[in-house]
Design a protein around this motif. Sequence first.
Motif, short mmCIF file in Angstrom:
data_model
loop_
_atom_site.label_atom_id
_atom_site.label_comp_id
_atom_site.label_asym_id
_atom_site.label_seq_id
_atom_site.Cartn_x
_atom_site.Cartn_y
_atom_site.Cartn_z
N PRO A 111 0.87 -0.98 -0.14
CA PRO A 111 0.46 0.17 -0.03
C PRO A 111 0.96 1.75 0.47
O PRO A 111 1.70 1.39 0.67
CB PRO A 111 -0.51 0.07 1.12
N SER A 167 -6.60 6.05 -0.95
CA SER A 167 -7.49 4.58 -1.59
C SER A 167 -7.29 5.59 -3.22
O SER A 167 -6.26 6.03 -3.47
CB SER A 167 -9.06 5.53 -1.74
N ASP A 184 -11.04 -8.61 -6.57
CA ASP A 184 -12.16 -9.11 -5.71
C ASP A 184 -11.38 -9.72 -4.65
O ASP A 184 -10.11 -10.72 -4.81
CB ASP A 184 -12.90 -9.97 -6.54
N GLN A 185 -12.59 -9.82 -3.51
CA GLN A 185 -12.40 -10.75 -2.18
C GLN A 185 -12.58 -11.70 -2.50
O GLN A 185 -13.31 -12.86 -3.33
CB GLN A 185 -13.81 -10.33 -1.17
N PRO A 207 -13.59 -3.65 4.74
CA PRO A 207 -12.95 -4.60 3.55
C PRO A 207 -13.12 -4.73 2.53
O PRO A 207 -12.67 -4.76 1.51
CB PRO A 207 -12.25 -6.21 4.22
N GLU A 208 -15.23 -4.86 2.26
CA GLU A 208 -15.66 -4.25 1.12
C GLU A 208 -15.68 -3.22 0.40
O GLU A 208 -16.59 -2.91 -0.74
CB GLU A 208 -16.47 -5.38 1.65
N LYS A 209 -15.06 -2.30 1.46
CA LYS A 209 -15.78 -0.58 1.39
C LYS A 209 -14.42 -0.01 0.76
O LYS A 209 -14.52 0.88 0.57
CB LYS A 209 -16.42 0.12 2.05
N TRP A 210 -13.18 -0.88 2.02
CA TRP A 210 -11.97 0.33 1.81
C TRP A 210 -10.95 -0.82 1.20
O TRP A 210 -10.85 -1.45 0.57
CB TRP A 210 -11.92 0.38 2.81
N SER A 211 -10.10 -0.45 -0.06
CA SER A 211 -9.07 -0.51 -0.64
C SER A 211 -7.99 0.08 -0.56
O SER A 211 -8.36 2.19 -0.61
CB SER A 211 -9.19 -0.96 -2.08
N ALA A 264 -5.89 -1.03 -7.83
CA ALA A 264 -6.18 -1.67 -6.92
C ALA A 264 -6.84 -2.37 -6.58
O ALA A 264 -5.89 -3.72 -6.34
CB ALA A 264 -7.52 -0.58 -7.03
N LEU A 265 -7.17 -3.15 -5.24
CA LEU A 265 -7.46 -4.66 -4.81
C LEU A 265 -8.33 -4.99 -5.94
O LEU A 265 -9.22 -4.55 -6.69
CB LEU A 265 -7.71 -4.32 -3.43
#
Length: 206
Positions: A23, A77, A196-197, A178-182, A193-194
């Motif tokens: 990061p 972000s 998919d989970q 973690p689904e809203k933050w990358s 960017a990240l």
Amino acid sequence: MNITKQIPEIETIKPKILYYGTPVILLNTWNEDGTVNISPISSSWALGDCIVFGIGLEGKAFENLEQLPECVINIPSPSLWENVEQLAPYTGKNPVPDNKKKYGCAYQNDKYAISGLTPIASMLVKPTRIRECPLQIEARVKNIRIPDHSPNFAIIESQAVQVHAHKEIIIEGNHIDPEKWSPLIYNFRHYFALGDQLGKTFRSEI
């Protein structure tokens, strides 16, 4: 039916850099004239309240941390990658160190103006935070070490003393969703960017 994955061929290489995907952080430190220096950093890790990062000895951040061992670790972000890149060709060190000159770096004291980012007052340390960054961590430096095998860099050990987050990425009070933050990822000098989970660890609380 037993399906075996094909193992790819392997070669030995000698890469010039080893930014294998970490990061990005924007490190805010306190200048002697009362302004704030912003340094893009690509090497850091955290464990508990300890955040360790690496910085070059020729940069303004190192000079500032020796004078005032406080900082803000802002984590941008992916949408802020262009703001981060706006900072890349500039240094807060005047005169510009020779090593930075050869890469075309120029002196710039007002890093907020050049990046288009917005300062916001910190609570426990002097350097300001960056409003646009979803995570902002106020920290105090506990140890500075220059490795014998790499004397051009310093390893900074800091302790997080206050954490701030955009409300939209907070879940259940004190957790980051973690689904809203990358985070913005620096991958061999390219921004990513990240994806998919894929799953979660058994220790996950959310």
